[in-house]
Write a protein that holds these residues in place. Structure first.
Motif, PDB file in Angstrom:
ATOM      1  N   ALA A 104      -1.100   8.239   6.744  1.00 57.81           N
ATOM      2  CA  ALA A 104      -2.132   8.578   6.589  1.00 57.81           C
ATOM      3  C   ALA A 104      -3.313   8.694   5.485  1.00 57.81           C
ATOM      4  O   ALA A 104      -3.885   8.452   4.932  1.00 57.81           O
ATOM      5  CB  ALA A 104      -3.348   9.592   7.947  1.00 57.81           C
ATOM      6  N   GLN A 105      -1.800   8.830   4.158  1.00 56.52           N
ATOM      7  CA  GLN A 105      -2.050   9.982   3.308  1.00 56.52           C
ATOM      8  C   GLN A 105      -1.371   9.201   1.886  1.00 56.52           C
ATOM      9  O   GLN A 105      -2.582   9.251   1.086  1.00 56.52           O
ATOM     10  CB  GLN A 105      -1.855  11.020   2.987  1.00 56.52           C
ATOM     11  N   ILE A 106      -1.305   7.766   1.896  1.00 55.57           N
ATOM     12  CA  ILE A 106      -0.383   7.062   1.175  1.00 55.57           C
ATOM     13  C   ILE A 106      -1.591   6.207   0.911  1.00 55.57           C
ATOM     14  O   ILE A 106      -1.812   5.090   1.924  1.00 55.57           O
ATOM     15  CB  ILE A 106       0.764   6.497   1.720  1.00 55.57           C
ATOM     16  N   VAL A 107      -2.239   6.400  -0.089  1.00 58.27           N
ATOM     17  CA  VAL A 107      -3.587   5.557  -0.752  1.00 58.27           C
ATOM     18  C   VAL A 107      -3.278   3.913  -1.158  1.00 58.27           C
ATOM     19  O   VAL A 107      -3.796   3.663  -2.106  1.00 58.27           O
ATOM     20  CB  VAL A 107      -4.559   6.665  -0.675  1.00 58.27           C
ATOM     21  N   GLY A 108      -1.656   4.395  -2.343  1.00 57.20           N
ATOM     22  CA  GLY A 108      -1.810   3.403  -2.985  1.00 57.20           C
ATOM     23  C   GLY A 108       0.061   3.087  -3.339  1.00 57.20           C
ATOM     24  O   GLY A 108       0.035   3.852  -2.917  1.00 57.20           O
ATOM     25  N   ARG A 109       0.087   2.121  -3.950  1.00 57.84           N
ATOM     26  CA  ARG A 109       1.850   2.195  -4.043  1.00 57.84           C
ATOM     27  C   ARG A 109       1.583   0.387  -5.030  1.00 57.84           C
ATOM     28  O   ARG A 109       0.789  -0.042  -5.749  1.00 57.84           O
ATOM     29  CB  ARG A 109       2.553   1.131  -3.582  1.00 57.84           C
ATOM     30  N   THR A 110       3.191   0.557  -5.935  1.00 59.86           N
ATOM     31  CA  THR A 110       3.285  -0.924  -6.563  1.00 59.86           C
ATOM     32  C   THR A 110       3.967  -1.961  -5.686  1.00 59.86           C
ATOM     33  O   THR A 110       3.863  -2.029  -4.600  1.00 59.86           O
ATOM     34  CB  THR A 110       4.658  -0.255  -7.712  1.00 59.86           C
ATOM     35  N   GLY A 111       3.525  -3.211  -5.921  1.00 60.38           N
ATOM     36  CA  GLY A 111       4.240  -4.613  -5.944  1.00 60.38           C
ATOM     37  C   GLY A 111       4.916  -4.222  -5.557  1.00 60.38           C
ATOM     38  O   GLY A 111       5.887  -5.398  -4.824  1.00 60.38           O
ATOM     39  N   PHE A 112       5.853  -3.485  -5.931  1.00 61.92           N
ATOM     40  CA  PHE A 112       7.409  -3.718  -5.726  1.00 61.92           C
ATOM     41  C   PHE A 112       8.091  -2.512  -4.803  1.00 61.92           C
ATOM     42  O   PHE A 112       8.678  -1.871  -3.769  1.00 61.92           O
ATOM     43  CB  PHE A 112       8.331  -3.354  -7.213  1.00 61.92           C
ATOM     44  N   CYS A 113       6.634  -2.022  -4.819  1.00 61.68           N
ATOM     45  CA  CYS A 113       7.030  -1.055  -3.336  1.00 61.68           C
ATOM     46  C   CYS A 113       6.305  -1.975  -1.332  1.00 61.68           C
ATOM     47  O   CYS A 113       5.919  -1.850  -0.449  1.00 61.68           O
ATOM     48  CB  CYS A 113       5.711  -0.054  -2.741  1.00 61.68           C
TER      49      CYS A 113
END
Length: 270
Positions: free
Chosen positions: A40-49
Motif C-alpha cells: 500500500a505504500q509503494i507509489v512509484g517504480r522503474t520500468g525494469f521493476c
C-alpha cells in the motif's frame, strides 16, 4: 531494532510514518518491498521493476534505473526514494535529495549483505517481523549450500556483448557464484563504484584459456542459445562448457536471493 538506522551512504534514517510513500528505483528492492508487505505504500517504480508481476502493474513508472524522470517522481510526492549505488546515477540521486525528504541508499555486495538490507528496510518501514522471517529463510539457504563440497571452477560470466563485458570479483554476482566455488575471470576488483566493476574484454584475452565454464546471462543483455552455439563453434572456446544462466536469480539481491541461492545450487549440481 534500533530507532535509527544507517544506509549504505552513512545516512541515518528515523522510522517512517505509517503514511510513508515509497518510490523504488531498484528492481530487486521493489520486489523486496512487496515481500515486506509494503504494497500500500509503494507509489512509484522503474520500468525494469517487473516483480512481483501481479502487483507491480498498478504502480506508476518513473522511467528507468539510469533514466529516471525526475518530474514523474516529484508528482508522486514520495516521502522516501530507495536507490542503489550500482543501479542509479549519482547525479540523479543528488537531484532527488533536493526534492524528497528521505533518500535511502543501498549497496549489497555479497549474499550475506542481504541480512543488513532486510533489517534496514524493516526498521525504517516498521516491518521488523517480516525482515526477520526473510533472514531466517536466507540463512537456511546459505546453510544448505555450505554443507556441500563444491569443486573449484573458473568461470566467465558475460553480461553484455559489443562490447563484451563481465563482472569484477568484488561485485554481488561474483560473490554469489563463489557460494558454489566458482571464481569469476578475470581476477580483478573494480572498487566500490564505476565502470571497472563491469569491465569489457576481448575474446582473444589470454586469461580466457583458464575458464572452465562460460555463463551467458539473461540480463542486462538477453543472451540466447544462438550465442551459446556461436561461441561453441569458436576454436578459442574449444572444450569449455557454454550455457545460459538466469541473470535475475544470480544478480538480484533482496528477497530474490533466497530463491536465487537455491537456483544456483541446483544449477551447479547439473
Amino acid at each position: 531494532m534500533p530507532t535509527r538506522v544507517v544506509d549504505a551512504a552513512g545516512i541515518e534514517h528515523a522510522k517512517a510514518q505509517h503514511a510513508a510513500r515509497i518510490v523504488s528505483l531498484v528492481p530487486s528492492i521493489t520486489e523486496l518491498l512487496f515481500a515486506l508487505k509494503l504494497d500500500a505504500q509503494i507509489v512509484g517504480r522503474t520500468g525494469f521493476c517487473v516483480h512481483p508481476r501481479d502487483k507491480v502493474r498498478r504502480v506508476p513508472k518513473v522511467g528507468g534505473t539510469k533514466a529516471v524522470k525526475i518530474d514523474a517522481v516529484r508528482a508522486l510526492q514520495p516521502t522516501h526514494v530507495i536507490v542503489n549505488i550500482d543501479e542509479n546515477e549519482r547525479e540523479t540521486v543528488e537531484q532527488l535529495r533536493a526534492l524528497v525528504p528521505h533518500v535511502v541508499v543501498t549497496h549489497p555486495l555479497t549474499p550475506g549483505d542481504n541480512f543488513a538490507l532486510y533489517a534496514l528496510l524493516g526498521a525504517i518501514f516498521d516491518r521488523d517481523d517480516e525482515a526477520l522471517e526473510l533472514s531466517v529463510q536466507l540463512q537456511t539457504q546459505l546453510d544448505a549450500c555450505a554443507t556441500r563440497e563444491w569443486p573449484q571452477q573458473n568461470v566467465l560470466y558475460a553480461i553484455w556483448r559489443e562490447p563484451w563485458m563481465t563482472v569484477a570479483r568484488d561485485t554481488y554476482i561474483s560473490a554469489m557464484l563463489r557460494l558454489v566455488n566458482w571464481q569469476t575471470l578475470p581476477d580483478l576488483r573494480g572498487g566500490e563504484t564505476g565502470a571497472a566493476r563491469y569491465p569489457s574484454f576481448d575474446l582473444d584475452a589470454a586469461w580466457l584459456a583458464r575458464a572452465d565454464r562460460v555463463l551467458l546471462s539473461s540480463e542486462p543483455y538477453r543472451f540466447t542459445q544462438q550465442h551459446c552455439d556461436a561461441l561453441g563453434h569458436d576454436t578459442r572456446f574449444a572444450g569449455k562448457r557454454i550455457e545460459l544462466i538466469d541473470g535475475e536469480m544470480v544478480s538480484w539481491y533482496g528477497s530474490r536471493a533466497i530463491d536465487g541461492i537455491a537456483y544456483l545450487v541446483d544449477y551447479a549440481s547439473r
